[in-house]
Design an enzyme around this catalytic site. Structure first.
Site, PDB file in Angstrom:
ATOM      1  N   LYS A  47      72.440  76.596 -31.822  1.00  0.00           N
ATOM      2  CA  LYS A  47      72.693  78.007 -31.384  1.00  0.00           C
ATOM      3  C   LYS A  47      74.167  77.953 -31.340  1.00  0.00           C
ATOM      4  O   LYS A  47      74.863  77.090 -31.278  1.00  0.00           O
ATOM      5  CB  LYS A  47      72.175  77.757 -29.890  1.00  0.00           C
ATOM      6  CG  LYS A  47      72.628  79.166 -28.995  1.00  0.00           C
ATOM      7  CD  LYS A  47      72.240  80.408 -29.510  1.00  0.00           C
ATOM      8  CE  LYS A  47      72.632  81.533 -28.958  1.00  0.00           C
ATOM      9  NZ  LYS A  47      72.210  82.713 -29.593  1.00  0.00           N
ATOM     10  N   CYS A 127      78.100  88.274 -33.851  1.00  0.00           N
ATOM     11  CA  CYS A 127      77.294  88.646 -32.722  1.00  0.00           C
ATOM     12  C   CYS A 127      77.336  90.011 -32.201  1.00  0.00           C
ATOM     13  O   CYS A 127      78.314  90.453 -32.169  1.00  0.00           O
ATOM     14  CB  CYS A 127      77.562  87.895 -31.885  1.00  0.00           C
ATOM     15  SG  CYS A 127      76.296  87.987 -30.240  1.00  0.00           S
TER      16      CYS A 127
END
Ligand code: RRO
Length: 310
Positions: A47, A127
């Site tokens: 992650k 992101c």
């Protein structure tokens, strides 16, 4: 089919097969990373991490159906030290994903990662879900300045890749090529694509967005993004010399084949991993090998980046 290999490379890192998880999908916790290590993926990706752990956005923050996923996770993660230490439990190539925000706060993460058991770093500049923090990949001046800061920092010795947002306009592709090609000796790979940012999915019964953060806006993945992913892979493969990692809507051996045909050396599975679990890697690998057998290809280099044009 025993003589058919889906082995591939990122830089000089050898992967037993060309499949791995997409960062963010089933890879936040050590237990997830160990499960990926035990699976038939060719590599394990963490992650994306920040300096300290984060809980992420309020729930519900993820949804998928047959054709798409939408998420606004908000970078929930255990902090970078956790993912450096996790490398000690992994026995295949391990790619640590680091958010650009983390390096703004503490560039020495690169040095710490360099003295660890990770194989490569994937720098996430794309992101879509941090409120008030625009995607670096869409702010070309800031992207260049960020990459300069990273690559002027000499204390790292790992392969570095950049995870990009999807681009849609040819002028934006050209700006991205120009900037990334300035760093051609520093960058090993590009991962194309992160989710298509700021989609909105409606729950018909409730007449409200299906996820809660950002008034329902979230990054899109799953089958609907595959054409965008393929276009990005093909354009970056043909306009840079980096290894390309394809990502976006890979659910089958045919999808993987198409991405490799467009120029990807390896591919990442996101939404379909969340749906199916880690058995997805063996299934896609055997479907890919079957297509290669039918087409008389015994390695992915036989057809990689060999898309023909009318
Ligand atoms: O955690 C997220 O919200 C997230 C990240 Br960091 C990312 O890079 N891509 C995405 O779809 N979600």
């Amino acid at each position: 089919m025993d003589d058919i290999s889906t082995q591939s490379y990122i830089g000089d890192i050898m992967l037993e097969n060309c499949l791995m998880n997409a960062s963010g999908c089933n890879c936040q916790f050590l237990s997830d990373l160990i499960q990926l290590d035990k699976s038939n993926s060719g590599a394990v990706v963490s992650k994306s991490c920040s300096v300290n752990n984060r809980l992420g956005n309020p729930i519900p923050r993820y949804y998928h159906n047959d054709t798409l996923s939408i998420n606004s996770m908000g970078l929930p993660n255990e902090g970078y030290k956790y993912y450096i230490e996790a490398g000690d439990s992994i026995h295949k190539p391990y790619i640590m994903s680091i958010s650009s925000q983390a390096l703004y706060e503490d560039i020495s993460i690169l040095e710490k990662a360099s003295s660890s058991n990770i194989s490569a770093i994937e720098l996430n500049v794309s992101c879509p879900n941090i409120a008030g923090d625009p995607q670096l990949s869409y702010s070309f001046d800031r992207l260049e300045e960020f990459l300069r800061k990273v690559f002027e920092y000499a204390d790292y010795n790992k392969h570095i890749g950049i995870k990009l947002s999807p681009y849609f306009d040819i002028s934006h592709f050209n700006m991205a090529f120009d900037i990334l090609n300035m760093f051609k000796t520093n960058i090993t790979f590009l991962t194309c694509i992160n989710g298509i940012g700021n989609g909105l999915y409606i729950d018909l019964d409730k007449e409200e967005p299906i996820i809660k953060p950002k008034n329902g806006l979230g990054g899109l993945g799953g089958s609907i993004v595959k054409p965008t992913g393929l276009a990005n892979v093909n354009l970056f493969a043909n306009n840079t010399n980096f290894d390309i990692v394809g990502c976006g809507g890979i659910t089958s051996g045919q999808d993987a084949f198409e991405y490799i045909l467009c120029g990807a050396k390896t591919v990442q599975v996101g939404t379909q991993l969340v749906k199916e679990g880690t058995d997805v890697f063996s299934r896609i690998d055997s479907e890919l090998k079957k297509i290669m057998y039918d087409k008389n290809y015994n390695s992915i280099e036989c057809f990689r980046n060999k898309l023909t044009y009318k």
